[in-house]
Write a protein that holds these residues in place. Sequence first.
Motif, PDB file in Angstrom:
ATOM      1  N   ASN A 144       0.832  -1.200   0.000  1.00 43.45           N
ATOM      2  CA  ASN A 144       0.000   0.000   0.000  1.00 43.45           C
ATOM      3  C   ASN A 144       0.871   1.256   0.000  1.00 43.45           C
ATOM      4  O   ASN A 144       1.958   1.264   0.584  1.00 43.45           O
ATOM      5  CB  ASN A 144      -0.902   0.029   1.240  1.00 43.45           C
ATOM      6  N   ALA A 174      -9.015   1.931  -0.883  1.00 44.23           N
ATOM      7  CA  ALA A 174      -8.563   0.950   0.109  1.00 44.23           C
ATOM      8  C   ALA A 174      -9.078  -0.418  -0.307  1.00 44.23           C
ATOM      9  O   ALA A 174     -10.195  -0.798   0.036  1.00 44.23           O
ATOM     10  CB  ALA A 174      -9.074   1.336   1.496  1.00 44.23           C
ATOM     11  N   GLY A 192      -5.300  -1.522   3.687  1.00 47.96           N
ATOM     12  CA  GLY A 192      -5.858  -0.270   3.195  1.00 47.96           C
ATOM     13  C   GLY A 192      -7.075   0.148   4.003  1.00 47.96           C
ATOM     14  O   GLY A 192      -7.263   1.332   4.317  1.00 47.96           O
ATOM     15  N   ARG A 202      -7.181   8.793  -3.333  1.00 46.32           N
ATOM     16  CA  ARG A 202      -6.798   8.454  -1.965  1.00 46.32           C
ATOM     17  C   ARG A 202      -7.334   9.539  -1.037  1.00 46.32           C
ATOM     18  O   ARG A 202      -6.767  10.613  -0.941  1.00 46.32           O
ATOM     19  CB  ARG A 202      -5.281   8.334  -1.830  1.00 46.32           C
TER      20      ARG A 202
END
Length: 444
Positions: A56, A322, A327, A309
């Motif tokens: 991530n 996510a 996430g 994001r």
Amino acid sequence: MEIKKRQISTYREACEYINDIPRFTSKNTMEDTRAFLHRLGDPDRSMRILHVAGTNGKGSVCAYLRSILEAAGYRTALFTSPHLVDIRERFTAEGEMISREEFLRIFLYIYHLLDWDALGQGREDAYHPTYFEYLFLISMVWFGDKKPDFCILETGVGGRLDATNTVLKKEIAVITHIGLDHVEYLGNTVGKIAFEKAGIMQKGAPVVYWDTCPETTAVFEGCAGKLGISAYSVSENDYSFSNFKRKTIDFCVSTGYYKCITLKLNTIAAYQMENCALAIRAIEVLDQGKTVTAEHIRRGVENFFWAGRMEELLPEVYVDGAHNIDGIRAFLETVARDGHQGTRTLLFGVAKDKGYGRMAEKLAESGLFQKAAATHVEGCHVMDMGRLAEIFGRNSGCAPEEYESAADAFRTLMKERKAGERIYVVGSLYLVGEIKELLCYDKF
């Protein structure tokens, strides 16, 4: 398998061909991809490459690196994945996407260099790039033409066997937070996944990595030791939260050359402190305080933007890609501290093979959402909506409304939204892309 050459003359036809590639190709060996890159003239040979892998935060770290370097006056090129709406999002140079004309020109240049006689005969030794390889090759040719000061590459899946890992020489390797994702390809423990990510390490290039846990750190330190390269870890001890304002975060990053730098992030995403600190350490190791100043870092961080994001698409409407359990963890940490005083509504959708059950449990257990909706995501294996309703009902008492399409779900949530209600769209980046594309045509 025999592959017949098509007549392609427009940007749209080129995109259609690339999207069709997964139907008739399988992953090539690293040697085959490297050989074709050599046939293209080794465009990577003259580039100063920063290579980023991890579970991530890869794209965010790449964007921080770009923003800081550009604030210091450097010209950058960036290759990332996936795209959200337009395939050209994957390729930027000096902050600008590749044009349709340039994309088509380079697509055709590569296309005509393929051995169509061998492909047409279905010979086993005939090389045809996969979907991701083709896009990577386009980026290498375009960046070779643009001649940036730095070229930043984000891996696709893994690292050791990723097409981006065929480049000849790197300036630095950066590895972000490690979690369980793509376990069918990378292994079912964080140690095995860390080993695949560590494959981007290269002799002569230092590595900067996020200290996820002792197991991953041992892998990174061991691999770096075998290559004889310097390894630098970054953890939560290297930054400190200062203040959360309505739409910004103030925090400090501790460094060697710059000491403690006070920074402002124009986001509500708490997890961006982690990605930012990692990028700053990479800049510090790369430049050693020679040309990039603390002021360059401040300006670059303040100018940072990464789509999808915790991006606010409309007032009080956020999207966040996510798409795995780590996430979701980071997303929930952000929501818990975002200071919103009104009600919260969740729209959730991921692919079935992403461990959606565990993700749904975390979302439901958080108690942060007063209303929930779930949607199928176009192009993804569909979730079991019955199981999803059972998970939410058992853990939160709030059964999600079910929708066949993201567009229907989003339109309904927007129509029913009350004053003071904040909507979070979370899950697959394909879901984020669907919502962003929807907003190009619908007015809310």
